[in-house]
Design a protein around this motif. Sequence first.
Motif, PDB file in Angstrom:
ATOM      1  N   SER A  61       3.777  -7.072  -3.620  1.00  0.00           N
ATOM      2  CA  SER A  61       3.671  -5.969  -2.656  1.00  0.00           C
ATOM      3  C   SER A  61       4.866  -5.964  -1.715  1.00  0.00           C
ATOM      4  CB  SER A  61       2.390  -6.093  -1.826  1.00  0.00           C
ATOM      5  OG  SER A  61       1.268  -5.995  -2.660  1.00  0.00           O
ATOM      6  N   ASP A  85       1.523   0.080  -6.296  1.00  0.00           N
ATOM      7  CA  ASP A  85       1.062  -1.265  -5.951  1.00  0.00           C
ATOM      8  C   ASP A  85      -0.411  -1.418  -6.334  1.00  0.00           C
ATOM      9  OD1 ASP A  85       0.797  -3.800  -5.043  1.00  0.00           O
ATOM     10  OD2 ASP A  85       1.241  -3.367  -2.941  1.00  0.00           O
ATOM     11  N   GLU A  86      -0.652  -1.999  -7.483  1.00  0.00           N
ATOM     12  CA  GLU A  86      -2.005  -2.213  -8.006  1.00  0.00           C
ATOM     13  C   GLU A  86      -2.873  -0.963  -7.830  1.00  0.00           C
ATOM     14  OE1 GLU A  86      -3.654  -5.964  -8.068  1.00  0.00           O
ATOM     15  OE2 GLU A  86      -2.014  -6.983  -7.063  1.00  0.00           O
TER      16      GLU A  86
HETATM   17 MG   LIG Z   1      -0.074  -7.224  -3.477  1.00  0.00          MG
END
Ligand SMILES: [Mg+2]
Length: 257
Positions: A54, A175-176
């Motif tokens: 991240s 991000d995910e």
């Molecule tokens: Mg992360």
Amino acid sequence: MPHSDTAGQDVRAVLSVANISKSYGSRLILDDVSLDLARGELKVIIGPSGAGKSTLLQCINGLAPPDAGQIALEGAPLDMRNKHALRAFRQCVGMIFQDFNLFDHLTALDNVSIALRKVLGLSPQNAAQRAMLELDRVGLSGRCKLYPAELSGGQKQRVAFARALAMDPKILLLDEPTSALDPELVGEVLEVIRSLAKGGMTMLMATHQMDFARALANEIIFMEHGKIVESGAPSELLAPGAATRTMDFCHRLDLEI
Ligand SMILES: [Mg+2]
Ligand SMILES: Nc1ncnc2c1ncn2[C@@H]1O[C@H](COP(=O)(O)OP(=O)(O)OP(=O)(O)O)[C@@H](O)[C@H]1O
């Protein structure tokens, strides 16, 4: 064959990240990270919690400016201290977050149109028209008047995609994007990403959806302790019986590959 100019830079690179480092306090979180994204490429970042995935994405879009290193978009180096340049850069870089980051007090339509009005200066009618087009592309034009609380997680994430895509980004950082979703909602969001990949969108995505990465990623990047420790094509890193960090990680986490 790498396409290089005289300075050795990859001229196909839409995004070039060179030797990025970042510390929080005395902790080195990113340690000399470099990567390039060619036009239309999808690269997937995996790695254990705390690896810096991240933080890397946040450094790239200026949310957490790096302490050292260089970021270039289409060959033009970015000066992160120049607020004007940073704002222009961020308009070109769409970001999709794990937890959607929608405005709860705005409808789906207003979530998508607000930046079109406030950042790009479109009239309310033009902004709404463009926002409807983007919501239609993610199958949500019929829900445009609903607020985030009235939408499922998958629908919220699709609104976030419509919002990002409305700005015509040159690249998307993800991000995910599916990890906050109930399992039955993951597919609808992966479908949006799949269709963007097929349409040639350039994307860098942290995810542990390994079957998706295997099918669609040009490259998997494995990060640990703020470093890229392994990278390669999915066919190489996830080959049956491959003795790779990626394979080991997937087995340890029992990820489907
Ligand atoms: Mg992360
Ligand atoms: N704003 C911050 N201030 C201080 N430390 C931070 C900050 N953001 C991240 N960190 C630390 O940096 C390290 C990397 O965090 P990061 O969120 O980038 O990891 P990650 O690979 O995305 O992990 P996850 O898989 O859990 O999302 C962690 O140790 C985290 O505690």
